[in-house]
Design an enzyme around this catalytic site. Structure first.
Site, PDB file in Angstrom:
ATOM      1  CB  SER A 254      -0.972  -0.003   1.278  1.00 16.37           C
ATOM      2  OG  SER A 254      -0.048   0.404   2.428  1.00 16.37           O
ATOM      3  CE  LYS A 255       1.302   7.264  -3.464  1.00 13.66           C
ATOM      4  NZ  LYS A 255       2.177   6.960  -4.425  1.00 13.66           N
ATOM      5  NE  ARG A 256      -1.953   2.790   5.863  1.00 16.73           N
ATOM      6  CZ  ARG A 256      -1.673   1.963   6.642  1.00 16.73           C
ATOM      7  NH1 ARG A 256      -0.695   1.947   7.627  1.00 16.73           N
ATOM      8  NH2 ARG A 256      -2.164   0.623   6.313  1.00 16.73           N
ATOM      9  N   GLY A 258       4.794   2.414   1.522  1.00 20.65           N
ATOM     10  CA  GLY A 258       5.987   2.659   0.733  1.00 20.65           C
ATOM     11  C   GLY A 258       5.511   2.985  -0.680  1.00 20.65           C
ATOM     12  CG  ASP A 264       6.035   7.291  -6.443  1.00 19.09           C
ATOM     13  OD1 ASP A 264       5.604   8.190  -6.871  1.00 19.09           O
ATOM     14  OD2 ASP A 264       5.016   6.554  -5.525  1.00 19.09           O
TER      15      ASP A 264
END
Ligand code: GLU
Length: 490
Positions: A254-256, A258, A264
């Site tokens: 998940s983005k949270r 990493g 990115d």
């Protein structure tokens, strides 16, 4: 269905490419190319609440950067277009009518409120939320009347009420599902737009997809998909559900926690070769020991039956390692080119034009490349090469038990020694030889000279060796920095 090999990558345009999407695209590409087939791109934008501007172009661009290109798609055309689902509305309507005429689907007028209540009741009774099939048995006349009266409706698949269905996944073999556990799920939403389940089946049939490759999270959809192919009377393609990709703790990526967007990783300075190599290993392994391979090598060795089914772990240490391997495979001119964007801030720190040349940057890059895990680290690691006026505490210059006074004297004699070295001898190896020979002949301790020299050139506790630094910086700057260090000690 023809016997041609045709695979599709079918992303929903969310505005960025999820790393899991890159893995799917890569496996699509490897399977298609290893079997001598075609890979096409289909944009699945029927489920988008809001169309993300330019999302398809961005996807195409980042995939091309990674080394994955298409034989057909919205950007290059092909014989099976349009390749964007929102442009295929007429086609979906036609096939919806066909299923209605066959009695394989039915309009459902149940309101959102009713469905919400149904779901809440099911939840309270700890039962799976399922549509109660109220509208399934409406007469054709009544349904037609309600449609004519302008009532809103969706189209649902009329599934068999009982029995088992056996579906086949190329990796997992035959899988048995109880049909009674399936829902009369929605095929066309009340705005007339198809769901993924409907559009992907129609498109995979019309676009002659031979293999559907998608993540394991789609496995529960497989019996529904197969039943829909049956409702149409079509042969289904082969299905390959790739293993889940989990983070190191076994959770979802998940983005949270990493980075999840390929963009990115690119911005951080991961090389496409490393990302491809890493992603291929998320579910596949070549037969031999070798874990370092290019996309072309992988195509040569790829076999569908070698894809695993147990979850793949997204191990970022491994990605760092692979990226380091690929960074070191690059030539210095290639690295100069790749690193320049990450050196912009450092270049702004110096007024010395020489430091902006490929010659200087090449020296800096070759000193650092052994240590780099990604290209963006080059900025922080090499700042000290670019700063004109170093700022550090004078005590940094003093080695262990030495004193500022003694250090000053040592730096003064080192200055005189270095001043006499000719330009031809001003290179790492030769400097090291001459300075150490000189120290030895004077019976001097190495630390008392080389530590202050290195500190004077870098202003840091840790850095490349004083000779590597001296070589890169050049004689004039070295003497200038030693002079400034002497000043500090006065
Ligand atoms: N549009 C689906 C997604 O983005 C694709 C699933 C499939 O490949 O069928 O997840």
């Amino acid at each position: 269905m023809s016997d041609k090999i045709r695979l599709r990558f079918a992303p929903s345009p969310t505005g960025f490419l999820h790393i899991g999407g890159l893995r799917t695209a890569l496996f699509d590409y490897l399977i298609a190319k290893s079997l001598g087939g075609v890979l096409f791109l289909r944009i699945e934008d029927t489920d988008q609440k809001r169309e993300v501007e330019g999302a398809a172009d961005k996807l195409i661009e980042i995939l091309a950067w990674a080394g994955i290109t298409f034989d057909e798609g919205p950007h290059i055309g092909g014989n099976f277009g349009p390749y964007i689902q929102s442009q295929r509305q007429d086609i979906y309507q036609k096939y919806n009518k066909e299923l209605l005429a066959k009695g394989e689907v039915y309009p459902c007028f149940c309101t959102e409120e009713r469905l919400t209540q149904m779901r809440a009741e099911a939840e309270a009774m700890k039962k799976p939320p399922r549509y109660d099939r109220t509208c399934r048995d409406l007469s054709a006349d009544e349904a037609a009347k309600r449609i004519a009266a302008g009532e809103k409706y969706v189209i649902r698949h009329k599934l068999p009420l009982a029995g088992e269905i056996i579906v086949h996944d190329e990796l997992r073999g035959d899988l048995k599902f109880n049909i009674a556990d399936l829902d009369d799920y929605v095929l066309i939403k009340s705005d007339g737009v198809p769901t993924y389940q409907f559009a992907s089946v129609v498109d995979d049939h019309l676009m002659e997809t031979s293999h559907v490759v998608r993540g394991e999270e789609w496995l529960p959809s497989l019996p529904k998909n197969i039943l829909l192919y049956k409702s149409f009377g079509w042969d289904a393609p082969k299905f390959i559900h790739l293993p889940l990709v989990l983070d190191k703790n076994g959770g979802k990526l998940s983005k949270r926690k990493g980075d999840v967007a390929v963009e990115d990783f690119r911005a951080k300075g991961f090389l496409p070769e490393a990302l491809i190599n890493f992603n291929a290993l998320l579910g596949w392994h070549p037969a031999g020991e070798n874990e370092i391979f290019s996309i072309t090598d992988a195509i040569k060795e790829f076999k569908i039956e070698d894809i695993g089914t147990s979850p793949a772990i997204f191990n970022t240490d491994k990605l760092d390692y692979l990226n380091g391997v690929y960074i070191r495979k690059k030539s210095i001119p290639e690295l100069i080119e790749l690193c320049r964007p990450y050196l912009a801030e450092n270049l702004a720190l110096t007024s010395n034009d020489f430091k902006k040349t490929d010659e200087f940057i090449g020296k800096v890059v070759s000193l650092e490349r052994e240590r780099l895990k990604n290209l963006s680290e080059i900025g922080e690691h090499t700042k000290l090469f670019f700063v004109d006026n170093l700022e550090y505490d004078k005590n940094l210059l003093v080695w262990k038990k030495s004193t500022p006074e003694a250090t000053k004297v040592n730096l003064e004699s080192l200055f005189d020694f270095l001043d006499k070295i000719g330009d031809n001898d001003w290179q790492t190896k030769k400097l090291e030889e001459s300075v150490t020979a000189w120290l030895k002949s004077n019976n001097s301790s190495v630390g008392d000279y080389l530590w202050p020299m290195r500190a004077a050139l870098t202003g840091e506790k840790a850095s490349p060796s004083p000779f590597e630094m001296a070589d890169a910086l050049g004689k004039a700057e070295v003497l200038d920095k030693i002079k400034k260090a002497i000043e500090k000690l006065k």
